[in-house]
Structures are given as structure tokens and as C-alpha cells.
Motif scaffolding. Sequence first.
Motif, PDB file in Angstrom:
ATOM      1  N   PRO A 142       0.827  -1.227   0.000  1.00  0.00           N
ATOM      2  CA  PRO A 142       0.000   0.000   0.000  1.00  0.00           C
ATOM      3  C   PRO A 142       0.855   1.268   0.000  1.00  0.00           C
ATOM      4  CG  PRO A 142      -0.783  -1.537   1.648  1.00  0.00           C
ATOM      5  CD  PRO A 142       0.504  -2.085   1.150  1.00  0.00           C
ATOM      6  N   VAL A 143       1.926   1.245   0.789  1.00  0.00           N
ATOM      7  CA  VAL A 143       2.803   2.434   0.840  1.00  0.00           C
ATOM      8  C   VAL A 143       3.466   2.626  -0.521  1.00  0.00           C
ATOM      9  CG1 VAL A 143       4.840   3.448   1.944  1.00  0.00           C
ATOM     10  CG2 VAL A 143       3.221   2.130   3.306  1.00  0.00           C
ATOM     11  N   GLY A 144       3.927   1.509  -1.092  1.00  0.00           N
ATOM     12  CA  GLY A 144       4.579   1.558  -2.407  1.00  0.00           C
ATOM     13  C   GLY A 144       3.647   2.119  -3.466  1.00  0.00           C
ATOM     14  N   PHE A 145       2.385   1.650  -3.434  1.00  0.00           N
ATOM     15  CA  PHE A 145       1.409   2.098  -4.437  1.00  0.00           C
ATOM     16  C   PHE A 145       1.132   3.595  -4.300  1.00  0.00           C
ATOM     17  CE2 PHE A 145      -3.224   2.966  -4.813  1.00  0.00           C
ATOM     18  CZ  PHE A 145      -3.225   3.163  -6.190  1.00  0.00           C
ATOM     19  N   VAL A 146       0.871   4.028  -3.066  1.00  0.00           N
ATOM     20  CA  VAL A 146       0.549   5.457  -2.854  1.00  0.00           C
ATOM     21  C   VAL A 146       1.743   6.329  -3.251  1.00  0.00           C
ATOM     22  CG1 VAL A 146      -0.115   7.200  -1.146  1.00  0.00           C
ATOM     23  CG2 VAL A 146      -1.152   4.944  -1.065  1.00  0.00           C
ATOM     24  N   SER A 147       2.950   5.883  -2.877  1.00  0.00           N
ATOM     25  CA  SER A 147       4.154   6.672  -3.201  1.00  0.00           C
ATOM     26  C   SER A 147       4.359   6.728  -4.713  1.00  0.00           C
ATOM     27  CB  SER A 147       5.386   6.062  -2.541  1.00  0.00           C
ATOM     28  OG  SER A 147       5.181   5.947  -1.172  1.00  0.00           O
ATOM     29  N   LEU A 148       4.113   5.598  -5.367  1.00  0.00           N
ATOM     30  CA  LEU A 148       4.272   5.566  -6.825  1.00  0.00           C
ATOM     31  C   LEU A 148       3.256   6.502  -7.477  1.00  0.00           C
ATOM     32  CD1 LEU A 148       5.784   4.149  -9.166  1.00  0.00           C
ATOM     33  CD2 LEU A 148       3.943   2.501  -9.221  1.00  0.00           C
ATOM     34  N   PHE A 149       2.029   6.463  -6.950  1.00  0.00           N
ATOM     35  CA  PHE A 149       0.988   7.360  -7.465  1.00  0.00           C
ATOM     36  C   PHE A 149       1.417   8.824  -7.300  1.00  0.00           C
ATOM     37  CE2 PHE A 149      -2.766   9.939  -6.088  1.00  0.00           C
ATOM     38  CZ  PHE A 149      -3.291  10.147  -7.351  1.00  0.00           C
TER      39      PHE A 149
END
Lengths: 271, 563
Positions: B145-152
Motif C-alpha cells: 500500500p505504501v509503495g502504491f501510494v508513493s508511486l501514485f
Amino acid sequence: MIDIRNFSKAYGTALAVDDLTFSVQSGEILGLIGRNGAGKTTTMRALSGIIPSGAGEFIVDGFSLSDAPLELKRRTAYVADDPRLFSDLSVEQHLKFQSSVYGIKNPTDEVCKLLEIFELEPKRHCAASTLSRGMRQKLAICCAYLQAPTALLLDEPMTGLDPHGIRVLKNTIVDRAAQGCSVIISSHLLAMVEDICSHILILDRGKRCFWGSNVEFKERYSQSETTEPNSLESAFFSSLTELGNEVASAISDDTGSLRGPSVDIDSTIDQ
Amino acid sequence: MDRVFPKALNHLLWMRFKEKLKRWIGGFQSPRRRLIALIGTVLGLVWVSQAIVGILFRKPAEHQSMIQWTAIGLTLYVVWQVLKTVTRKPFEPHEWSPAEKEFLLTSPIPRHQLITYRLTGIAIATFIKALFVSIILIPDLPIWPVGFVSLFLGLLFIEVFRVCFELVFFGLRPKLRHLCRGSVFILLLCPIAVIWYRTLMVMNEPSTQDLPMSILLFKSVLVEMNTLANSAIGIGLLSLMATFSEAIFTQAFTIAGFLNFLKILLVSGASLAFVYRLDQWSLSRAKIEERLAVGKGISEMDSTRFHAATKRARIRVPFRMKGVGAVAWRQLVSAYHFRMTLLISLGIPAILCWCPLFLDSNPEATLISVVGGLLFYSFLLLPSALVLDFRRDLDRFEVLKSLPVATIWIAIGQLAAPVILATGFQAGVLLVATIFSSIIWSQAILAGLILVGFNLLIFTGENLIFLLSPYRRNQEGLDVFIRTVLTFTGKGIVFAIAVSVLLFWATLSVFIVGFFELSAGWAVSLFCLGLWLLIGIVEALLLLGLVRLFDRFDPSEDCPALN
């Protein structure tokens, strides 16, 4: 001469033109009249080979669109209501392109004449993308005239033109017809249609409602006292109720049910 | 909320999304579009299964290297956006569609709400892109989840940066704009030149001479990029994107990690707020420019007088050649308008193709490397650099269809310009390579002839794909992203099949020559003959498909909407 026989076209399940038949002789100018979505543009686009026709036959000077499409296209010029020009090409380059495609060997004199009468000379080297709406329309008309067609199809040709442009266009259309060209004009400007058209074709929901000479049309429908008598406009409005009912009953006969409400334009206008 | 984003715009976004979805589903129901829907589904399944296999069976990449390469990747994406902006013509920020211009810009909606509407559209498309990428990166992302939000946030920042850059670029005076364009190219060429020079140095070392040249070149470029990234300049350049990259690959919930996340959140938020300010600045600059232009505008009278002198000059009509000449001439005129952009987009691959000339190797190996490079760049870059065919004429199909020219000649005329330009580019590269190295002329000419066939295949294929699923250039959004993924998957499959066929035919040629005990030269001749035959057959089939598709194309039904 333009000859259209039993033309039908559907978009998905919606029937745009239904079994349309008419012809335009050499020297005749036919005014194509009808409400929005009546099938006027579809008919012209199908005749010029832009859209595939569902059924029917298109013949220009004896050449059929199905058997000799190139010969038909060589003799036909279509000016769309919103002409699609090549944005990178200049006015002169458009005419060069047209000359090349239609095999015109030495177009210099004709090009100069057209640019002059349509007042495009100052814009000769300007890119099409920089032209105003009216100028684009004029350029499209110049391209059409340059190919010296025997069938001229004009879809709302007056859109965007200035008064001088309108007068020039009207005069040149009449001149072309006098030289033997068959002309179809789709327009909502009834005064203009009355001025220059020798024949009238009224379309409603893809069906032919009236096809005949201008005089015949006026004689048949000039009974209204609401507007100026003996004008095409008065004849047109008085014809609408009658024709609307005819179309409605024709559709009703075909399908067993009425597809759309028949509108009494006169009473709507009165209201 | 209504103050920032009125209900009308909210509804508009939602209705447009629903309509797009409806049209997409409608594609499966229409008999005319069923084939393309089927091909799309198959390619989609291939892509999804490939992604699933990758997620399930791939070992996670090394953590530090992922951080570094993601930072490099994101920085390169920023560079790409800048390059795209400075080379675009005609230029206008925000890319409002005609409908948006007519309805939204004329409606009583405050400017800041319109900007919010535009940014929301960008954010939705970015959200979906980030979702796709983060799903593929599941094995590498320690906390998904952290990876996804940061990538976004990272991707959103880049998109917002693009918008900001467009606004600044649009607001500049024309002279400054040209200067900015030139500076961008010079700044871009510097690292390319450094990497190129250092790559050549590494490649000439004796320890690396055993590897095949193309692999060596690719490997050396990566090594040199890594070295540059670790230098003081590189660290400085990558620092911003490295922050995003570190947040994407956060391994545990720590205070440092939280602060890093907060940092990227603030940077993204600040960049969004900056758009509103820049938009106001750009509007005021545009007004000033307009006023200046009116002040020094050339009068109509003057230009009329100027043209009066030239109007009687004889008009030279381009050669007709069954219509091919006229259609191709029209595309070449457009190419002339974009000559600088073309020169740059073809110049960089040319420089890269000449790399093997600086190595001490035999003429055959050099030729193979140069031709290999040409094939690679032609397949990858030329189709998007030379958009001078059906792909730029979607709105002019009406004109093309009404011309008294047979469809086959229209198709050939449309393909002529990109094929001529691509062939010219390849011939130029081969000519320089042959002059400055010991490559044998006859072999270079043979290679050039094969490349002509290859160009025909590439551009016919590209146009075929376009007519199967037409799209508008410079369009953004989810459907564009999905089409790109599917097209790329399809091209990958075709490329793999083509390489297998070539390898099979090369092996068979050697076997046949060996069987009849002929000299090695016969194997080359046999291979080339078979290759030409194969290219000829495939090209004929593709051209027939293209002609058929153009014939059946109905501009009133098949043209995609203007957003």
C-alpha cells in the motif's frame, strides 16, 4: 447528370435514409431541404464515396459508384459543411494538391482567377490552419471548382461566408449550372434556395417527401396566408403539415407503428 | 467542496467515464468491431498472464538497485515530458479539447475550478497507471500500500510538473521559447555525449571484447548510466526522484520513512498548488504578448502588396503518378514543417548506431552491429518519430476517400513519406559507416536493400494497427494507456515470431548449403533471397489488409470522438 436509385443507409439500428430515388439533370440546381437529421448530408457523403452505402445505386454521367468509382469521383466535387483541410498546407499548396490529384496540367490561370474572385489572394501562402471559418469554406469551394466537376455537391455552402462571398458563390453556382454542371445544394436558407435552385427535394426522417421543380412546389403548396404568398418559404411551411402527415402515415404503414411524433410546425410557430 | 469543484464538473467527469465504458463494451457487441475486440482480449489475456507469472515466480530484485533504477527511470520520464513539451507544435497548455473549449471555457465557471477539473482528469489516469505498475512490482514492494501510494504521488508529481513546465513554456516570449528549446537539447545532449564517450572507452578494453557487440553496447550504456547516477552531478539530478523512489520501496514503518512520505506528500501538494499560480501568470503573459503582437502587426495591405508580385508565378503541380505522387507530396510538405524535430529525433539514434565504428573489430562484425542498431531503433523509435501517414489524417479521411485515386495508391502514397525518410536515415547511417570503416560496399548495399523491405513492413503494420483501432494523437487517458500496453504486447509477440523465423531460416540455409556441399557465400545468398521473399509476401498481405480496412472505414461511425 446525377442519378440516385433506391439509396438506403443505416447507422447501427437507426435508419438514416430510406429507399431514396431522385435525379438531377445537367444544368439543374437541386435544393435539398429537410430538418436536422433528415439524411441530407448522409446522401451527399454516400454519393461522393466517403461513406459506404447500405443499398442503392449512384450514377454520375453514366458512371456508377459501384462499378467505376474513380470515374464518378473524378466528375464529382463535394464541399462539406465544415471542410477538412490539410492544416500544414498553404492555400496555394491545397490547389496544387488538387491539380495533381485531378490531373490538371497547367492550373495557374484558373488558380489565380479563383483566388481573386474569392478574395483569397492575400492569403495565398498562409497555412490552412490560420484561416478563418469563412476563408476555409472559400478555399474548399475553390478546390471544388478547380477540378471542373460535372456534379457539384454543396453542403451548407454559405456557412461562415461574408456577404460578398455569398453573392460570388451564388453567381458562380448559377454559372456552373449554365455550363452543364448538375448541382445539389443542401441548405436551410430558403431564400437562397428559391433564388438559385430550379428543383427541390424535401427529405424527412430519411424519406423523400417531395421532388420536383421549384415552380411546381410553390404551386402545390402556396395556400398559406400566414406568411408572404408565393414564396418558397411560405410554400415550405404550408407543406410541412401535409408532408409530415404523409411521412408519418408512410412510416406507420411500413412498420405497423409510428416511430416518432409528427410535429405540426405551423401550430408550434403560432404558439 | 463545491467551491473548489462544482457539481456540474463532477457530473461531467462521471458521465464521460460512464460513456467511455459504454462505448468500450459496445465495441464487443458491434459485429464490425468484434474482431478487434477479440484480438484486444487475447492480447490482454497474454499481458495479464505474463504479469501474473512475473508476480508469482519472479524473485524480488535487489533493494538498493531497485531504488536507484526507479529514481533513474522517473527522472528519465521527467526528461521525456520536457522533451515532448518543447518539441510540440502548435503549442497550447492544458490541451483543452474543442468541446471543452466551447462548453467549459465559455461557461460561468471560475478559472481555478476548471484547473481543478483538468487536474482531476490527470489524477484519475495517473491513479490507474500507478495501480497497474504497482501490481507488476508486487514482489519488489516491501509494503505494497505504501509503495502504491508513493508511486501514485511520484507519477502525479511528474504529470503536474509537465503541466507547470507547459505553462511556463507557453508564457515565455517567442525568442525566449526558442532559447529554452535549444537549451533543453544542449542539456540533453551533454549526458548522452558523456555516456557515449565513456561507453566507447569501456568497449575497447580487451577484457570486454569477447561479448557480442550489441549486448556489450547495451550493458556498457547501463553501467555508464549507473556511474553517472553515482557521481555528484547524478546524485544532485536524481535527488528529488530518489526521495519518491525511497518512499516506494519503504521496508518498515519507521519515523524516517514516515518523514520521507510526508516530504513527497508535501512536494506533490505544493506542485498542485503551484499550477494555479502558474496558470494565472501564463494567462497574463499571453495577454501581454497579444498586445505586443497587435502593436507591431503587419498590415493586410503590405502582405497583399507582397503577394501581388508573386501571384502570377507559374504554379508547379506535383507529379500525379496515379495519385501516389500527390498524396506523398502532401505528407513530405508536412515533414518539411517539422524538419528540426525530425532531425533531432533521427540524429540521436544515428549517433548511437555509429558506436561500433569506434571499436577495433572486423568489417562483418561492425556491419552486423550497425545494421542491428538500425533495426532496433527503426522498430522502436521510427514509427513514433515519423507519423506522416494515415495516423495523422484521421480527420481528413473524408477528403482522402473522396479523391479519384484507387485505395491501393492512396495507401502507397500515405506510406511513401515515412518509408522514404526512414530509408534516407538508414542509408545515411550506412553511408557514413562504410566511408569511415572497412565495411564492404556490396554488403552495405545488400543490408540497405533489406532495410527498405523492413521499413515497409514496420509502417504498413503500424497503419494497419491504427486502422483497426483508430485513435487521436496527443490524447491521454486510460484507454490510451490500455491500447499502448496491448499494442506493445502484440508487437513483442510479432517480434519474437519474426526472430524465430529468421533464425530457423538462417539455420536451414546453412544446412541446405552444407547438404549440397556449396561455398559459404551461397548460404548468404540463399538467406537473403528467402528473406526478401518472406518480406514480400508479408508486405503484400499487410498492404491488402490496409486497403481493405481503409475501404471499409466509415468516417461517420469509426472516427473516435474528440474527447
